[in-house]
Scaffold this motif. Structure first.
Motif, PDB file in Angstrom:
ATOM      1  N   SER A   3       0.831  -1.208   0.000  1.00  0.00           N
ATOM      2  CA  SER A   3       0.000   0.000   0.000  1.00  0.00           C
ATOM      3  C   SER A   3       0.866   1.258   0.000  1.00  0.00           C
ATOM      4  O   SER A   3       0.505   2.259  -0.622  1.00  0.00           O
ATOM      5  CB  SER A   3      -0.960  -0.002   1.188  1.00  0.00           C
ATOM      6  OG  SER A   3      -0.251   0.003   2.402  1.00  0.00           O
ATOM      7  N   SER A  54      -2.849  -3.097  -9.148  1.00  0.00           N
ATOM      8  CA  SER A  54      -3.427  -2.055  -9.993  1.00  0.00           C
ATOM      9  C   SER A  54      -4.331  -2.651 -11.061  1.00  0.00           C
ATOM     10  O   SER A  54      -5.435  -2.144 -11.314  1.00  0.00           O
ATOM     11  CB  SER A  54      -2.314  -1.223 -10.638  1.00  0.00           C
ATOM     12  OG  SER A  54      -1.539  -0.581  -9.646  1.00  0.00           O
ATOM     13  N   GLU A  57      -7.536  -3.825  -9.459  1.00  0.00           N
ATOM     14  CA  GLU A  57      -8.429  -2.711  -9.142  1.00  0.00           C
ATOM     15  C   GLU A  57      -9.097  -2.168 -10.407  1.00  0.00           C
ATOM     16  O   GLU A  57     -10.306  -1.901 -10.422  1.00  0.00           O
ATOM     17  CB  GLU A  57      -7.673  -1.593  -8.435  1.00  0.00           C
ATOM     18  CG  GLU A  57      -8.582  -0.464  -8.009  1.00  0.00           C
ATOM     19  CD  GLU A  57      -7.868   0.623  -7.221  1.00  0.00           C
ATOM     20  OE1 GLU A  57      -8.540   1.631  -6.930  1.00  0.00           O
ATOM     21  OE2 GLU A  57      -6.687   0.482  -6.902  1.00  0.00           O
ATOM     22  N   ARG A  60     -11.909  -4.447 -11.409  1.00  0.00           N
ATOM     23  CA  ARG A  60     -13.107  -4.240 -10.576  1.00  0.00           C
ATOM     24  C   ARG A  60     -13.879  -2.998 -11.035  1.00  0.00           C
ATOM     25  O   ARG A  60     -15.107  -3.015 -11.131  1.00  0.00           O
ATOM     26  CB  ARG A  60     -12.735  -4.109  -9.100  1.00  0.00           C
ATOM     27  CG  ARG A  60     -12.376  -5.426  -8.424  1.00  0.00           C
ATOM     28  CD  ARG A  60     -12.235  -5.271  -6.918  1.00  0.00           C
ATOM     29  NE  ARG A  60     -11.159  -4.370  -6.512  1.00  0.00           N
ATOM     30  CZ  ARG A  60      -9.884  -4.716  -6.381  1.00  0.00           C
ATOM     31  NH1 ARG A  60      -9.510  -5.958  -6.627  1.00  0.00           N
ATOM     32  NH2 ARG A  60      -8.985  -3.838  -5.993  1.00  0.00           N
ATOM     33  N   HIS A  89      -5.913   7.773 -10.442  1.00  0.00           N
ATOM     34  CA  HIS A  89      -4.729   7.001 -10.044  1.00  0.00           C
ATOM     35  C   HIS A  89      -3.727   6.925 -11.199  1.00  0.00           C
ATOM     36  O   HIS A  89      -3.518   5.859 -11.775  1.00  0.00           O
ATOM     37  CB  HIS A  89      -5.134   5.584  -9.642  1.00  0.00           C
ATOM     38  CG  HIS A  89      -6.235   5.507  -8.642  1.00  0.00           C
ATOM     39  ND1 HIS A  89      -6.090   5.952  -7.349  1.00  0.00           N
ATOM     40  CD2 HIS A  89      -7.507   5.058  -8.740  1.00  0.00           C
ATOM     41  CE1 HIS A  89      -7.223   5.762  -6.702  1.00  0.00           C
ATOM     42  NE2 HIS A  89      -8.100   5.231  -7.519  1.00  0.00           N
ATOM     43  N   ARG A  92      -0.998   4.186 -10.781  1.00  0.00           N
ATOM     44  CA  ARG A  92      -1.562   2.836 -10.899  1.00  0.00           C
ATOM     45  C   ARG A  92      -1.965   2.560 -12.341  1.00  0.00           C
ATOM     46  O   ARG A  92      -1.802   1.443 -12.831  1.00  0.00           O
ATOM     47  CB  ARG A  92      -2.769   2.669  -9.989  1.00  0.00           C
ATOM     48  CG  ARG A  92      -2.364   2.401  -8.553  1.00  0.00           C
ATOM     49  CD  ARG A  92      -3.572   2.209  -7.694  1.00  0.00           C
ATOM     50  NE  ARG A  92      -3.705   3.395  -6.859  1.00  0.00           N
ATOM     51  CZ  ARG A  92      -4.570   3.527  -5.879  1.00  0.00           C
ATOM     52  NH1 ARG A  92      -5.432   2.563  -5.616  1.00  0.00           N
ATOM     53  NH2 ARG A  92      -4.608   4.614  -5.169  1.00  0.00           N
TER      54      ARG A  92
END
Length: 183
Positions: A3, A54, A57, A60, A89, A92
């Protein structure tokens, strides 16, 4: 630790992923670099973890944006989700552009990337494309959206015209191209 690396990547903007170092992660976490080796074996391992997280995410986000949609509506939703993710982001997003290798260490990244492709294939299925055309359509969408995002985030659009309008025109062109491919 992952993180912390992800925060650093985003804090670094579009170049954050390329500039990721073990020293920067250790500094942000308030530990010595050797302490990181309890969690990762190398900078490549750390970059792989960031890329994998990344991509997962982004998948998703894509799935959430496109569920229950089909055809042009699904393509617009997917494109908009990718663009919004890149704006929120940027580091990312850059990490999602790393193509996994055949190295067994990339197995998780390969699995997450396959999930992304599955979502994008679902977006394109409503057009009745063959398998080969499906690959072409996904590449067309990714290339167009990525090119726009790269120019947009890099300050490459200097004209005062509305970027959102230009972006909508681009996505309409992609949709027309996919429809033509399917014809």
């Amino acid at each position: 630790m992952a993180s912390v690396a992800i925060e650093l990547v985003d804090d670094g903007g579009t170049a954050g992923f390329d500039r990721l170092t073990l020293a920067a992660v250790a500094g942000r976490a308030g530990v010595a670099v050797p302490s990181l080796y309890k969690h990762v074996s190398s900078l490549d391992d750390l970059r792989r973890l960031v890329a994998t997280a990344s991509v997962a995410e982004l998948t998703r986000v894509l799935a959430s944006a496109t569920i229950g949609r089909a055809g042009p509506d699904a393509v617009r939703a997917a494109a908009d989700a990718i663009r919004a993710f890149a704006h929120r982001h940027p580091g990312r997003y850059a990490a999602t552009q790393v193509a996994p290798s055949s190295d067994p260490a990339d197995a998780q990244l390969v699995a997450r990337a396959d999930e992304t492709l599955t979502v994008l294939a679902g977006v394109m299925r409503g057009f009745g494309l063959s398998d080969d055309e499906l690959v072409d359509a996904i590449r067309m969408l990714r290339s167009a959206v990525h090119g726009f995002i790269t120019l947009e985030l890099g300050g490459g659009f200097g004209l005062p015209d509305d970027l959102d309008r230009s972006y909508a025109v681009l996505i309409d062109g992609v949709i027309a191209g996919v429809e033509r491919l399917a014809a």
